[in-house]
Design an enzyme around this catalytic site. Structure first.
Site, mmCIF file in Angstrom:
data_model
loop_
_atom_site.group_PDB
_atom_site.id
_atom_site.type_symbol
_atom_site.label_atom_id
_atom_site.label_comp_id
_atom_site.label_asym_id
_atom_site.label_seq_id
_atom_site.Cartn_x
_atom_site.Cartn_y
_atom_site.Cartn_z
ATOM 1 N N GLU A 135 2.383 109.524 62.261
ATOM 2 C CA GLU A 135 3.769 109.991 62.244
ATOM 3 C C GLU A 135 4.759 108.832 62.129
ATOM 4 O O GLU A 135 5.742 108.759 62.872
ATOM 5 C CB GLU A 135 4.064 110.841 63.488
ATOM 6 C CG GLU A 135 3.202 112.096 63.553
ATOM 7 C CD GLU A 135 3.564 113.065 64.661
ATOM 8 O OE1 GLU A 135 4.023 112.611 65.725
ATOM 9 O OE2 GLU A 135 3.370 114.273 64.447
ATOM 10 N N ASP A 169 -2.583 120.041 67.389
ATOM 11 C CA ASP A 169 -1.458 119.507 68.154
ATOM 12 C C ASP A 169 -0.998 120.460 69.251
ATOM 13 O O ASP A 169 0.069 121.067 69.119
ATOM 14 C CB ASP A 169 -0.298 119.204 67.193
ATOM 15 C CG ASP A 169 0.796 118.391 67.866
ATOM 16 O OD1 ASP A 169 0.581 117.918 68.991
ATOM 17 O OD2 ASP A 169 1.869 118.228 67.258
ATOM 18 N N GLU A 217 5.406 122.106 74.927
ATOM 19 C CA GLU A 217 6.071 121.988 73.621
ATOM 20 C C GLU A 217 5.908 123.243 72.767
ATOM 21 O O GLU A 217 6.865 123.725 72.162
ATOM 22 C CB GLU A 217 5.507 120.768 72.881
ATOM 23 C CG GLU A 217 6.038 120.620 71.471
ATOM 24 C CD GLU A 217 5.482 119.386 70.756
ATOM 25 O OE1 GLU A 217 4.769 118.588 71.394
ATOM 26 O OE2 GLU A 217 5.773 119.226 69.554
HETATM 27 C C1 GCV Z 1 5.381 111.910 70.782
HETATM 28 C C2 GCV Z 1 3.580 116.082 68.140
HETATM 29 C C3 GCV Z 1 4.933 116.148 68.775
HETATM 30 C C4 GCV Z 1 5.611 114.785 68.749
HETATM 31 C C5 GCV Z 1 4.690 113.800 69.480
HETATM 32 C C6 GCV Z 1 3.360 113.774 68.754
HETATM 33 C C7 GCV Z 1 2.360 112.850 69.436
HETATM 34 O O1 GCV Z 1 3.677 115.858 66.784
HETATM 35 O O2 GCV Z 1 5.708 117.106 68.111
HETATM 36 O O3 GCV Z 1 6.841 114.889 69.391
HETATM 37 O O4 GCV Z 1 5.259 112.511 69.512
HETATM 38 O O5 GCV Z 1 2.816 115.071 68.753
HETATM 39 O O6 GCV Z 1 1.606 113.360 70.244
HETATM 40 O O7 GCV Z 1 2.361 111.672 69.175
#
Ligand code: GCV
Length: 695
Positions: A305, A380, A408
């Site tokens: 990411e 995720d 989340e």
């Molecule tokens: C901290 C998902 C979440 C992100 C998070 C990522 C991760 O994509 O939406 O906010 O980033 O996981 O675990 O690194």
């Protein structure tokens, strides 16, 4: 009219006060006490101490032991207790954190630490928990299943929290703590006492480490002024048996200078094989350990990411992790290297297969102080996922599960969703906690997590904690923090027992409250799956904030692997993602029996059907219904469950203080609306494909 209103309000108020005056329930409770709202003893309880050091008994208690004594003196109402520990050098530093409780001949209790002094603290909280939940005190030997039981905070230095739904960070607020202390010392003192409360709550459930900042880490975290703040925090947490860890940005050497390397200036590269980069990390590690001698280590999100990593220099994850591991090794620190990696290669590679593809070839290539941190599922933190097959594919590399406490994708802090049932499902798939009760083996012995080559054993939970009065936003989200700690200590505990424990300690032990609310908690995750994405559907959330439904999501500027339509693949011919041997082949990444079970729609558990298979709307389910009918029924069942929670909560009014009753009530009403929205939106969307078939 006005006068009447006032009088009426007063009468109502006094009625409410009367209701609570005759019970233990306070009129207003903000939930800040969490599960630790014990009644203070009028007279301090009798607690004796017997500390020896290599045979001599002239040892003065550590702060940790003092805390254990004070907790028992203040709150213990049972037989007199003797705390015993042998603080000989060996046990003290390397001994386990467990404890034994025995009945003495004089009727008193003996609480003995197996090794480290924190065993006494854990033993004290164990006794208090039994007392508060009305359970008998029997002789027992306890030791934690996982050696490292960590919270991961996704807190940013500016005080915001990624995926945080309970206010701002309890650690950070724009400037280093030393600057804040200089600006307002009383606020600073308040902050320290909040951190102490945090530490106490964690110690009470056995958590022994915390990562203080977001995995999307700012390089500034390693700047000297912030490391000084880390020292301050570590000093508060240490007596409670909690070590601090930091998330690090792999490109930190390019942003922050360190004394003795490149004249204290940032470097031009972060290439892990560059000797200057290795020297930078060594010097940084030395600086950290000068401030925090028991610093735990680094957590790293690399090449995922948009985060920098060794891949930027065509180096492997192992090369990156090992370079950091070498810097920490002289201090006994560890590297937790995350396996949550994916790139924008949709169409080429199924995202859920990425971790295995990338890490399996590296098995056995990591230093012994590296542990791979793996999310429970391969995608995720969805409401339901199969376990991550990476757990089946690494045999010479220690692995640790990463669970997400912050909800989340499960209604955030607005929905009542108890996560322990989900974590138990994951543990069962992995074989964690399946060793027989009388076995001397640890709870992870029969699972892929037990690596013969390594003593490292760990588990992490992404925290749901913020500055909100009640810490977690939703009063019931506290239960997820609690359950994470309890399961990290003992994954054999049942989710139901943990829920009961938590309810008794947090609200009341009245069975009229505890029984129905345990049922609500126990069913709440399945209800959430039903009203959001049943039968293995996944990632059909609104982009970015991951809250409401967006099955139509197909943003042209997004990579495929962020798009809901890519995940559900609904069309006239059917719905679901074919990951079987006729599809992307993801099922082949699993160990048996799961590989075979998942590969065929006939044997695949229905709750994961559309995760692994693309099936016609007319596919017949086990109960004879079509897939389309079953999908609609699940959505309806989820809504029905939430309707029943709203009703149940109304019956709970006599057992809960006014404030928490109202706040939970409001959130449940909100959850009810959201559940209906999910059902209506998803069914309406899928109908356009399913309906032409005359279903
Ligand atoms: C901290 C998902 C979440 C992100 C998070 C990522 C991760 O994509 O939406 O906010 O980033 O996981 O675990 O690194």
């Amino acid at each position: 009219m006005k006068k009447w209103n006032k009088r009426w309000t007063m009468t109502l108020l006094s009625l409410v006060v009367c209701q609570f005056a005759f019970s233990r329930i306070p009129v207003i409770d903000d939930g800040h006490q969490l599960w630790l709202s014990m009644l203070h003893n009028q007279q301090l309880a009798k607690v004796q101490l017997s500390l020896t050091y290599d045979g001599s008994s002239t040892v003065s208690p550590s702060k940790t032991v003092e805390i254990a004594i004070n907790e028992l003196r203040r709150y213990w109402r049972g037989a007199p207790i003797t705390l015993e520990a042998d603080c000989g050098q060996k046990q003290w530093e390397q001994g386990d954190e467990g404890f034994t409780i025995k009945r003495k001949t004089d009727g008193g209790l003996l609480l003995k630490a197996h090794g480290r002094d924190v065993g006494l603290l854990y033993g004290a909280y164990y006794l208090l928990r039994l007392q508060e939940t009305g359970q008998p005190i029997n002789p027992v030997e306890q030791r934690p299943a996982f050696g490292l039981r960590l919270l991961n905070h996704w807190d940013n230095l500016d005080g915001s929290i990624e995926r945080g739904y309970a206010g701002r960070s309890i650690f950070w607020n724009n400037s280093p703590l030393s600057t804040q202390a200089a600006a307002n010392s009383s606020l600073f003192t308040l902050h320290s006492s909040l951190l102490e409360e945090y530490a106490r709550a964690n110690a009470s459930i056995g958590i022994n480490g915390t990562v203080l900042n977001n995995v999307n880490a700012s390089p500034r975290m390693l700047a000297t002024e912030y490391l000084d703040s880390v020292r301050t925090i570590a000093d508060v947490l240490r007596p409670y048996g909690i070590r601090v860890y930091l998330s690090v940005n792999f490109a930190s050497p390019m942003k922050v200078g360190v004394e003795g390397v490149n004249g204290g200036k940032p470097l031009a590269t972060a290439d892990p094989l560059d000797p200057q980069v290795a020297a930078w990390w060594k010097a940084k590690a030395n600086e950290i350990y000068r401030l925090v001698p028991d610093f735990g280590g680094f957590l790293v999100k690399a090449n995922s990411e948009g985060q920098p990593g060794p891949g930027d220099y065509k180096r492997t994850h192992a090369e990156g992790a090992n370079m950091l591991a070498d810097a920490l090794a002289p201090h006994k620190g560890i590297v937790m290297w995350r396996a949550f990696v994916y790139g924008y290669h949709a169409g080429v590679e199924d995202r859920v297969m990425k971790a295995v593809n990338e890490f399996k070839p590296l098995d056995g290539k990591f230093r012994s102080n590296v542990i791979i941190q793996i999310k429970n599922g391969p995608l995720d933190f969805q409401p339901r996922e199969p376990y991550s097959p990476l757990f089946d594919q690494l045999h010479q590399t220690p692995m640790m599960p990463e669970l997400q406490i912050t909800q989340e994708y499960l209604g955030q802090s607005r929905h009542l969703v108890y996560l322990a049932t989900m974590w138990k499902e994951f543990f069962e798939q992995l074989g964690v906690g399946t060793a027989p009760a009388d076995s001397k083996q640890t709870a992870v012995a029969n699972s892929p997590l037990s690596t013969l080559h390594s003593p490292l054993s760990a588990i992490a939970g992404v925290a749901n904690i913020g500055l909100d009065d009640n810490w977690c936003g939703h009063h019931f989200s506290q239960a997820n923090w609690y359950a994470f700690g309890r399961l990290a200590w003992d994954p054999q505990l049942s989710s139901r027992d943990i829920a009961r424990e938590w309810l008794c300690q947090t609200f009341t032990d009245d069975s009229h409250f505890v029984n129905p609310m345990t049922d609500v908690m126990e069913t709440s995750r399945e209800a959430c799956v039903d009203y959001m994405m049943p039968l293995g559907l996944h990632h059909i959330f609104k982009g970015d904030h991951h809250y409401g439904p967006e099955p139509e999501g197909n943003q042209p500027n997004f990579p495929d692997e962020w798009k809901p339509v890519w995940y559900h693949k609904a069309e006239a011919g059917g719905i679901g993602f074919n990951r079987s041997s006729t599809g992307t082949g993801a099922t082949a990444q699993y160990r048996e029996p799961y590989r075979t079970l998942y590969d065929s729609p006939e044997t695949c558990p229905e709750q994961l059907l559309l995760w692994f298979h693309h099936l016609p709307w007319t596919f017949l389910m086990a109960d004879g219904k079509t897939l389309w009918q079953s999908l609609q029924d699940h959505y309806q069942r989820g809504v029905d469950m939430v309707d029943s929670y709203v009703e149940t909560w109304q019956q709970m009014r006599p057992y809960v203080d006014v404030r928490r009753f109202r706040e939970v009530d409001q959130r449940l009403q909100h959850q009810q609306q959201n559940a209906r929205e999910w059902r209506d939106h998803c069914i309406q969307y899928f109908r356009q494909f399913a309906q032409p078939l005359g279903e």
